[in-house]
Design a protein around this motif. Structure first.
Motif, mmCIF file in Angstrom:
data_model
loop_
_atom_site.group_PDB
_atom_site.id
_atom_site.type_symbol
_atom_site.label_atom_id
_atom_site.label_comp_id
_atom_site.label_asym_id
_atom_site.label_seq_id
_atom_site.Cartn_x
_atom_site.Cartn_y
_atom_site.Cartn_z
ATOM 1 N N ILE A 7 56.010 10.475 -0.501
ATOM 2 C CA ILE A 7 57.211 10.755 0.280
ATOM 3 C C ILE A 7 58.237 11.518 -0.543
ATOM 4 O O ILE A 7 58.671 11.072 -1.602
ATOM 5 N N GLY A 8 58.634 12.664 -0.015
ATOM 6 C CA GLY A 8 59.761 13.405 -0.555
ATOM 7 C C GLY A 8 60.848 13.506 0.497
ATOM 8 O O GLY A 8 60.584 13.410 1.692
ATOM 9 N N VAL A 9 62.070 13.691 0.056
ATOM 10 C CA VAL A 9 63.219 13.836 0.947
ATOM 11 C C VAL A 9 63.964 15.110 0.576
ATOM 12 O O VAL A 9 64.110 15.433 -0.611
ATOM 13 N N TYR A 10 64.422 15.811 1.593
ATOM 14 C CA TYR A 10 65.231 17.017 1.400
ATOM 15 C C TYR A 10 66.678 16.672 1.713
ATOM 16 O O TYR A 10 66.980 16.158 2.792
ATOM 17 N N GLN B 205 59.658 9.285 -3.590
ATOM 18 C CA GLN B 205 59.290 9.643 -4.963
ATOM 19 C C GLN B 205 59.992 10.891 -5.474
ATOM 20 O O GLN B 205 60.069 11.101 -6.681
ATOM 21 N N SER B 206 60.483 11.737 -4.552
ATOM 22 C CA SER B 206 61.172 12.950 -4.994
ATOM 23 C C SER B 206 62.281 13.305 -4.019
ATOM 24 O O SER B 206 62.203 13.006 -2.824
ATOM 25 N N VAL B 207 63.295 13.953 -4.548
ATOM 26 C CA VAL B 207 64.406 14.464 -3.737
ATOM 27 C C VAL B 207 64.563 15.946 -4.041
ATOM 28 O O VAL B 207 64.723 16.340 -5.207
ATOM 29 N N THR B 208 64.489 16.762 -2.997
ATOM 30 C CA THR B 208 64.736 18.190 -3.113
ATOM 31 C C THR B 208 66.162 18.477 -2.667
ATOM 32 O O THR B 208 66.573 18.062 -1.583
ATOM 33 N N LEU B 209 66.906 19.171 -3.500
ATOM 34 C CA LEU B 209 68.269 19.565 -3.155
ATOM 35 C C LEU B 209 68.252 20.956 -2.547
ATOM 36 O O LEU B 209 67.519 21.841 -2.997
ATOM 37 N N THR C 244 67.055 5.871 -11.209
ATOM 38 C CA THR C 244 66.105 5.439 -10.183
ATOM 39 C C THR C 244 64.676 5.843 -10.488
ATOM 40 O O THR C 244 63.736 5.264 -9.927
ATOM 41 N N GLY C 245 64.494 6.869 -11.333
ATOM 42 C CA GLY C 245 63.145 7.378 -11.573
ATOM 43 C C GLY C 245 62.653 8.319 -10.506
ATOM 44 O O GLY C 245 61.499 8.746 -10.525
ATOM 45 N N ILE C 246 63.512 8.660 -9.537
ATOM 46 C CA ILE C 246 63.140 9.616 -8.496
ATOM 47 C C ILE C 246 63.132 11.023 -9.091
ATOM 48 O O ILE C 246 64.066 11.418 -9.800
#
Length: 291
Positions: free
Chosen positions: A154-157, A183-187, A206-208
């Motif tokens: 799961i990634g989030v934008y 697990q990841s965040v895209t800005l 957070t380790g994200i």
């Protein structure tokens, strides 16, 4: 911000490319663009009606990439779905082998090519994340058992806005995302390093994985348009000046992005390149950054 800049450590030079699906049924041009950069980038992400421009849904392009040996990430937005269709589309993607997703709220439909389109207003980011967490746990959003669970990465934008930049407690918010299994965040793209640096302590806590993104600037007009959008971080004057002074504005835009990429790389686990209709110039850009 000097302390944050001083604490940057070198990281692997990872690059993810966003590609838009075709506006029509012909997948060949999309595939040609992907195959032209295969092996030169670390991932390809397929967008979902990006900027509210109607295109083919991302699932078919993702499957076409998998057939060519490329494992894609699929963007899925909440603007165009309610919670039923959102869960249904995710089950379909999982059943067909697409496991890497990026959840996005989506731009306002009034900004796109079909401004009369209506949105259901049923899905905010938290609801979408709850859906995926439940599906990964073998249940739907209402708690009913699934005949086969999903296994999404799961990634989030996140759109960079005044709300995100100034008012949100970023560490608390990223901790909330982590609780959903993110697990990841895209800005969203910005040419302001200070904004990205706001996220660094929270990402470390957070380790994200943090993915800044980079937009290829096509013209001075494009920069002025972006700088007039409410709530969107402005592109600093220095970049507009570089474009204005260049004889070849498009080549200058590639060079500006290439130079800025070197500044972005230490701030995230990967940089996401937003081609925005310039997929035919991606090999040229990769040559420029020696990839």
């Amino acid at each position: 911000m000097e302390a944050a800049a001083a604490s940057r450590s070198p990281r692997p030079s990872r690059l993810i490319i966003e590609l838009d699906p075709p506006k029509g049924t012909n997948l060949q041009t999309f595939l040609d663009a992907a195959l032209a950069i295969r092996g030169r980038v670390n991932g390809i992400r397929v967008t979902d009606n990006e900027h509210a421009i109607m295109r083919m849904a991302p699932l078919a392009p993702c499957l076409a990439l998998r057939d060519k040996g490329i494992e894609p990430a699929m963007v899925i937005n909440g603007r165009d779905r309610n919670r039923l269709s959102f869960q249904a589309d995710l089950l379909c993607a999982a059943a067909l082998g697409v496991k890497d997703i990026v959840i996005k709220q989506g731009h306002d439909a009034r900004e796109g090519d079909q401004p009369l389109a209506r949105t259901s207003g049923d899905l905010d980011l938290d609801t979408m994340l709850a859906c995926v967490a439940r599906l990964n746990g073998g249940k739907d959003l209402s708690g009913e058992d699934l005949d086969g669970a999903t296994d999404f990465t799961i990634g989030v934008y996140l759109e960079l806005s005044d709300d995100v930049n100034r008012n949100r407690q970023l560490a608390d918010y990223l901790l909330k995302l982590k609780d959903f299994g993110v697990q990841s965040v895209t800005l969203s793209p910005t040419y302001d390093l200070n904004i990205i640096e706001l996220f660094l302590p929270a990402a470390e806590q957070t380790g994200i994985r943090l993915y800044p993104s980079l937009l290829l600037l096509k013209s001075v007009t494009m920069i002025r348009y972006l700088n007039n959008l409410a709530g969107v971080p402005s592109i600093p004057q220095e970049f507009q000046k570089k474009m204005m002074q260049a004889a070849d504005k498009k080549s200058a835009g590639l060079q500006v992005a290439a130079d800025f990429l070197r500044e972005l790389q230490p701030l995230g686990e990967a940089v996401v390149l937003v081609s925005l209709g310039w997929k035919d110039r991606l090999p040229e850009f990769l040559n420029l950054i020696e990839r």
